[in-house]
Design a protein around this motif. Structure first.
Motif, PDB file in Angstrom:
ATOM      1  N   ALA A  80       0.894  -1.219  -0.111  1.00  0.00           N
ATOM      2  CA  ALA A  80       0.080  -0.058   0.030  1.00  0.00           C
ATOM      3  C   ALA A  80       0.818   1.369   0.007  1.00  0.00           C
ATOM      4  O   ALA A  80       0.434   2.131  -0.723  1.00  0.00           O
ATOM      5  CB  ALA A  80      -0.718  -0.007   1.355  1.00  0.00           C
ATOM      6  N   THR A  81       1.885   1.204   0.654  1.00  0.00           N
ATOM      7  CA  THR A  81       3.017   2.333   0.837  1.00  0.00           C
ATOM      8  C   THR A  81       3.557   2.647  -0.707  1.00  0.00           C
ATOM      9  O   THR A  81       3.479   3.938  -1.103  1.00  0.00           O
ATOM     10  CB  THR A  81       3.993   1.932   1.617  1.00  0.00           C
ATOM     11  N   ALA A  82       3.844   1.492  -1.225  1.00  0.00           N
ATOM     12  CA  ALA A  82       4.288   1.659  -2.551  1.00  0.00           C
ATOM     13  C   ALA A  82       3.395   2.195  -3.729  1.00  0.00           C
ATOM     14  O   ALA A  82       3.567   3.228  -4.502  1.00  0.00           O
ATOM     15  CB  ALA A  82       5.125   0.317  -3.017  1.00  0.00           C
ATOM     16  N   ILE A  83       2.239   1.780  -3.503  1.00  0.00           N
ATOM     17  CA  ILE A  83       1.163   2.260  -4.530  1.00  0.00           C
ATOM     18  C   ILE A  83       0.846   3.640  -4.414  1.00  0.00           C
ATOM     19  O   ILE A  83       0.695   4.308  -5.258  1.00  0.00           O
ATOM     20  CB  ILE A  83       0.108   1.440  -4.469  1.00  0.00           C
ATOM     21  N   GLU A  84       0.494   4.087  -2.988  1.00  0.00           N
ATOM     22  CA  GLU A  84       0.467   5.422  -2.530  1.00  0.00           C
ATOM     23  C   GLU A  84       1.601   6.399  -3.230  1.00  0.00           C
ATOM     24  O   GLU A  84       1.195   7.532  -3.605  1.00  0.00           O
ATOM     25  CB  GLU A  84       0.231   5.418  -1.140  1.00  0.00           C
ATOM     26  N   ILE A  85       2.948   5.890  -2.783  1.00  0.00           N
ATOM     27  CA  ILE A  85       3.682   6.838  -3.319  1.00  0.00           C
ATOM     28  C   ILE A  85       3.883   7.077  -4.646  1.00  0.00           C
ATOM     29  O   ILE A  85       3.891   8.358  -5.355  1.00  0.00           O
ATOM     30  CB  ILE A  85       5.192   6.602  -2.633  1.00  0.00           C
ATOM     31  N   PHE A  86       3.719   5.840  -5.554  1.00  0.00           N
ATOM     32  CA  PHE A  86       3.743   6.171  -6.926  1.00  0.00           C
ATOM     33  C   PHE A  86       2.796   6.890  -7.410  1.00  0.00           C
ATOM     34  O   PHE A  86       2.603   7.576  -8.626  1.00  0.00           O
ATOM     35  CB  PHE A  86       3.800   4.588  -7.880  1.00  0.00           C
ATOM     36  N   GLY A  87       1.365   6.739  -6.862  1.00  0.00           N
ATOM     37  CA  GLY A  87       0.406   7.224  -7.397  1.00  0.00           C
ATOM     38  C   GLY A  87       0.370   8.996  -7.104  1.00  0.00           C
ATOM     39  O   GLY A  87      -0.391   9.558  -8.016  1.00  0.00           O
ATOM     40  N   ASN A  88       1.147   9.433  -6.416  1.00  0.00           N
ATOM     41  CA  ASN A  88       1.155  10.645  -5.935  1.00  0.00           C
ATOM     42  C   ASN A  88       2.355  11.459  -6.751  1.00  0.00           C
ATOM     43  O   ASN A  88       2.588  12.693  -6.320  1.00  0.00           O
ATOM     44  CB  ASN A  88       1.265  10.905  -4.392  1.00  0.00           C
ATOM     45  N   GLN A  89       2.909  10.749  -7.715  1.00  0.00           N
ATOM     46  CA  GLN A  89       4.292  11.323  -8.312  1.00  0.00           C
ATOM     47  C   GLN A  89       4.110  12.067  -9.571  1.00  0.00           C
ATOM     48  O   GLN A  89       2.693  11.457 -10.405  1.00  0.00           O
ATOM     49  CB  GLN A  89       5.301  10.317  -8.578  1.00  0.00           C
ATOM     50  N   PRO A  90       4.358  13.326  -9.978  1.00  0.00           N
ATOM     51  CA  PRO A  90       4.138  13.870 -11.255  1.00  0.00           C
ATOM     52  C   PRO A  90       4.615  13.122 -12.420  1.00  0.00           C
ATOM     53  O   PRO A  90       5.792  12.368 -12.180  1.00  0.00           O
ATOM     54  CB  PRO A  90       4.451  15.202 -10.928  1.00  0.00           C
ATOM     55  N   GLU A  91       4.327  13.374 -13.641  1.00  0.00           N
ATOM     56  CA  GLU A  91       4.960  12.862 -14.771  1.00  0.00           C
ATOM     57  C   GLU A  91       6.274  12.934 -14.848  1.00  0.00           C
ATOM     58  O   GLU A  91       7.055  11.931 -14.941  1.00  0.00           O
ATOM     59  CB  GLU A  91       4.191  13.216 -16.041  1.00  0.00           C
ATOM     60  N   GLU A  92       6.776  14.175 -14.751  1.00  0.00           N
ATOM     61  CA  GLU A  92       8.285  14.347 -14.828  1.00  0.00           C
ATOM     62  C   GLU A  92       9.147  13.605 -14.188  1.00  0.00           C
ATOM     63  O   GLU A  92      10.045  13.145 -14.408  1.00  0.00           O
ATOM     64  CB  GLU A  92       8.470  15.910 -14.590  1.00  0.00           C
ATOM     65  N   LYS A  93       8.615  13.270 -12.752  1.00  0.00           N
ATOM     66  CA  LYS A  93       9.307  12.635 -12.010  1.00  0.00           C
ATOM     67  C   LYS A  93       9.425  10.936 -12.259  1.00  0.00           C
ATOM     68  O   LYS A  93      10.485  10.515 -12.173  1.00  0.00           O
ATOM     69  CB  LYS A  93       8.789  12.667 -10.466  1.00  0.00           C
ATOM     70  N   VAL A  94       8.421  10.456 -12.634  1.00  0.00           N
ATOM     71  CA  VAL A  94       8.402   9.105 -12.934  1.00  0.00           C
ATOM     72  C   VAL A  94       9.115   8.875 -14.221  1.00  0.00           C
ATOM     73  O   VAL A  94       9.748   7.782 -14.170  1.00  0.00           O
ATOM     74  CB  VAL A  94       6.626   8.909 -13.475  1.00  0.00           C
ATOM     75  N   LYS A  95       9.181   9.686 -15.213  1.00  0.00           N
ATOM     76  CA  LYS A  95      10.046   9.572 -16.425  1.00  0.00           C
ATOM     77  C   LYS A  95      11.445   9.947 -16.273  1.00  0.00           C
ATOM     78  O   LYS A  95      12.041   9.251 -17.202  1.00  0.00           O
ATOM     79  CB  LYS A  95       9.325  10.356 -17.505  1.00  0.00           C
ATOM     80  N   SER A  96      11.876  10.513 -15.429  1.00  0.00           N
ATOM     81  CA  SER A  96      13.215  10.794 -15.267  1.00  0.00           C
ATOM     82  C   SER A  96      14.207  10.181 -14.478  1.00  0.00           C
ATOM     83  O   SER A  96      13.629   9.131 -13.446  1.00  0.00           O
ATOM     84  CB  SER A  96      13.620  12.251 -14.892  1.00  0.00           C
ATOM     85  N   LEU A  97      15.349   9.836 -14.829  1.00  0.00           N
ATOM     86  CA  LEU A  97      16.285   8.777 -13.885  1.00  0.00           C
ATOM     87  C   LEU A  97      16.414   9.386 -12.536  1.00  0.00           C
ATOM     88  O   LEU A  97      16.446   8.655 -11.624  1.00  0.00           O
ATOM     89  CB  LEU A  97      17.681   8.768 -14.556  1.00  0.00           C
ATOM     90  N   THR A  98      16.622  10.928 -12.523  1.00  0.00           N
ATOM     91  CA  THR A  98      16.892  11.610 -10.981  1.00  0.00           C
ATOM     92  C   THR A  98      15.523  11.358 -10.237  1.00  0.00           C
ATOM     93  O   THR A  98      15.712  11.062  -9.038  1.00  0.00           O
ATOM     94  CB  THR A  98      17.351  12.975 -11.180  1.00  0.00           C
ATOM     95  N   GLY A  99      14.330  11.582 -10.895  1.00  0.00           N
ATOM     96  CA  GLY A  99      13.286  11.501 -10.456  1.00  0.00           C
ATOM     97  C   GLY A  99      12.834  10.045  -9.770  1.00  0.00           C
ATOM     98  O   GLY A  99      12.302   9.834  -8.859  1.00  0.00           O
TER      99      GLY A  99
END
Length: 136
Positions: A80-99
């Motif tokens: 649940a922690t993993a799902i919540e954290i990924f679900g709250n991320q903006p697109e730029e962060k999900v797509k970048s290596l530093t993000g």
């Protein structure tokens, strides 16, 4: 075993030998636990109308083999922690290596905090992403 998993295992083994030599004969007794099935969730795209999704295979490094059962018992909380954290991320962060690295560190800290609150100890030493796919 995939090339990436072999590479990760080899690096961890090498680090274990290096750490053991530098600190004397301290025995490293880490365990690994996969969050199964993969974490699959949506994230918010650049505009609120468009959603993207991310699919991540997450492996947890546990401080000690003896804590493996504790980690398995708390698996719903960790997922649940993993799902919540990924679900709250903006697109730029999900797509970048530093993000991606920021997300990994955020996830690690959140899991450690939850486990410390529930068990009195962090239990999770590290978080490893072995597969990371996204689509917008």
């Amino acid at each position: 075993m995939s090339f990436f998993r072999c590479l990760v295992f080899s690096c961890i083994t090498l680090l274990s030998f290096t750490a053991g030599g530098a600190q004397g004969q301290q025995k490293v007794n880490y365990a690994y636990l996969g969050l199964e099935p993969d974490i699959v969730t949506n994230y918010v795209g650049q505009n609120a109308v468009r959603l993207g999704y991310v699919r991540v295979t997450v492996e947890l490094m546990i401080h000690d083999v003896e804590q493996l059962e504790t980690a398995e018992h708390h698996m719903p909380l960790l997922r649940a922690t993993a799902i919540e954290i990924f679900g709250n991320q903006p697109e730029e962060k999900v797509k970048s290596l530093t993000g991606r690295e920021d997300i990994r560190r955020t996830l690690l800290k959140a899991m450690q905090n939850h486990m410390k609150k529930e068990t009195g100890t962090e239990v999770v030493r590290d978080v490893i992403f072995t597969k990371y796919l996204y689509q917008s």
